[in-house]
Design an enzyme around this catalytic site. Sequence first.
Site, mmCIF file in Angstrom:
data_model
loop_
_atom_site.group_PDB
_atom_site.id
_atom_site.type_symbol
_atom_site.label_atom_id
_atom_site.label_comp_id
_atom_site.label_asym_id
_atom_site.label_seq_id
_atom_site.Cartn_x
_atom_site.Cartn_y
_atom_site.Cartn_z
ATOM 1 N N ARG A 48 3.476 16.261 7.502
ATOM 2 C CA ARG A 48 3.014 16.413 6.362
ATOM 3 C C ARG A 48 1.602 17.458 6.398
ATOM 4 N NH1 ARG A 48 5.001 12.609 2.293
ATOM 5 N NH2 ARG A 48 7.227 12.710 2.947
ATOM 6 N N GLU B 76 -1.067 18.244 4.802
ATOM 7 C CA GLU B 76 -2.071 17.724 3.799
ATOM 8 C C GLU B 76 -3.360 17.624 4.346
ATOM 9 O OE1 GLU B 76 -0.720 13.973 1.817
ATOM 10 O OE2 GLU B 76 1.494 14.975 1.453
ATOM 11 N N ARG C 245 -5.844 6.494 5.290
ATOM 12 C CA ARG C 245 -4.385 6.396 5.399
ATOM 13 C C ARG C 245 -3.348 7.463 5.666
ATOM 14 N NH1 ARG C 245 -2.299 5.150 -0.797
ATOM 15 N NH2 ARG C 245 -2.923 7.144 -1.725
ATOM 16 N N HIS C 246 -3.906 8.551 5.702
ATOM 17 C CA HIS C 246 -3.165 9.674 5.820
ATOM 18 C C HIS C 246 -2.952 10.042 7.449
ATOM 19 C CE1 HIS C 246 -3.647 10.102 1.318
ATOM 20 N NE2 HIS C 246 -2.366 10.506 1.507
ATOM 21 N N GLU D 183 0.653 2.327 -1.567
ATOM 22 C CA GLU D 183 2.196 2.819 -1.377
ATOM 23 C C GLU D 183 2.581 2.732 0.082
ATOM 24 O OE1 GLU D 183 4.379 6.592 -1.196
ATOM 25 O OE2 GLU D 183 2.888 6.709 -2.268
ATOM 26 N N SER E 99 8.552 5.524 -1.004
ATOM 27 C CA SER E 99 8.583 6.512 -2.323
ATOM 28 C C SER E 99 10.073 6.427 -2.360
ATOM 29 C CB SER E 99 7.824 7.418 -2.305
ATOM 30 O OG SER E 99 7.949 8.070 -3.391
ATOM 31 N N ARG F 34 1.807 2.717 8.175
ATOM 32 C CA ARG F 34 1.124 2.274 7.264
ATOM 33 C C ARG F 34 1.513 0.800 6.924
ATOM 34 N NH1 ARG F 34 0.533 5.661 1.560
ATOM 35 N NH2 ARG F 34 -0.187 7.441 2.962
#
Length: 533
Positions: free
Chosen positions: A305, A307, A313-314, A456, A459, A507
């Site tokens: 990812r 991002e 948490r990323h 989360e 998903s 996670r």
Amino acid sequence: MVVSDEPKPVAEGDAASKKAAKKAAKAAEKQQKKAEYKAASGQPQVESQEADFSEGRYGVLKLIQSTGEHRDRVYTDVKDLNVKMDGKSVWVRARLQTSRAKGKQCFAVLRQNSSTVQLLVSVSEERKVSKQLVKFTGNITKESIVDVFATVAKTAAPVEACSVRDVELVGVEVWTVSAARAQLPLQVEDAARPETDDPEALKIRVNQDTRLDNRVLDLRTPANQAIFRIEAGVCRLFRDILTNRGFVEIHTPKIISAASEGGANVFTVSYFKNSAYLAQSPQLYKQMAIAADFDKVYTVGAVFRAEDSNTHRHLTEFVGLDLEMAFKHHYHEVLDTIGQTFTDIFRGLRDQYATEIATVGQQFKVEPFKFLDPPLRLEFPQAIQMLKEAGVTVGEEDDLSTPDEKLLGRLVRAKYDTDFYILDKYPLAVRPFYTMPDPTNPKCSNSYDMFMRGEEILSGAQRIHDPEFLTERAKHHGIDISKIAAYIESFRLGCPPHAGGGIGMERVVMLYLGLDNIRKTSMFPRDPKRVTP
């Protein structure tokens, strides 16, 4: 000519040389007398006056190049040492964590994975342990790997500093297998110190960047050894539980021609004369496997990812635990399967990894993870209402922010006494193009997220399996249809209704243990600022 009887003045240099000569003569005379005394008493003329009766029982082992020597030697694991072995001689290979030599004895701590034991090496003619062997042991650098031949001895009192408390090793032979350098970038005992609010406790802390820059050393702490064994347990349980339910493990490509999820959060790579992307998800390939009649599939692999999120948490690369399943009439058939899979994983960790969880708890504050069986399931409007009652307003078509999710987690824990729950019926506007809309409310979708401690961890959704409808939704999201032609084409061949989800492994472990940063559960984490080691 008049001759004077007065003495001539002596130059300063001559006086100094005469003084040095006298000193050298005295030293030579002293050395000669010493040699004569030794010769008269029959002592060998060597530097040390003490015989080394441990010769051949210590030293630096020659480089192991698989010549076949000592293949019959049996080693005992540190964790297996116990009082029943009192008096037994054993070989142990471990790291020398610390040592303290004084006079005729040396105490050391040997560490193997998360287990530690005390080693005592003391001068003894009976055991053929010389002062030289004791000195050698005391000089071995911390974190070196050693082979020790020793006798297991029951201790008079528990050794509180070690995980093996009722016995110690009384060393007879000590060999260095692989020496660590003398100056280490961090001390393992510092990296392993408990994180406590006790004002009396030592405040020595190793910061996160120092740990990650020297990850090989950091990973040697008992807590890290336990964390990554728990992580292996999550993967094993995931595989075993789904395999027992009839799922098939598949492996999907990570180099793809179009962004899996759409959007800009994708890494572009040069692919010969063209460009390609690193997969944000195995989503499209899981669905194609369902269209190919595999019915129930899962995969464990890297997910990327792009991002620029520097949060707790990323990660830009993580391990995805993904599954997809065909159903007969309602996507809740899949939702229930995923929920029960989580429940079984949590129960498996609790029952099979209690020792590792306790080891993590010695360094970090670990609160027992609470879950219900069957798991709690709420719908998105219920969550909005709970937040509204707590003073937070969220729009019907808005996604939940991170603070919203954390607050909701606390509200759910207080009301239902669980750290794990499922949130169903998300707004369609915040889900990917392949998500099936709700049949009764066009603003909602047949999609869901799952949460642990208010964050989360999965998903998922029912996927659109009709090619025309899928094309329409892809266009709505601005996706180039030509780049997902093969994906859409697979549904023109007939495909059963199906649903699934993607789980972030790191996670799950972080939240199950209640840790504060995902980098603690990624062995070599990748984030916007780190691509090494």
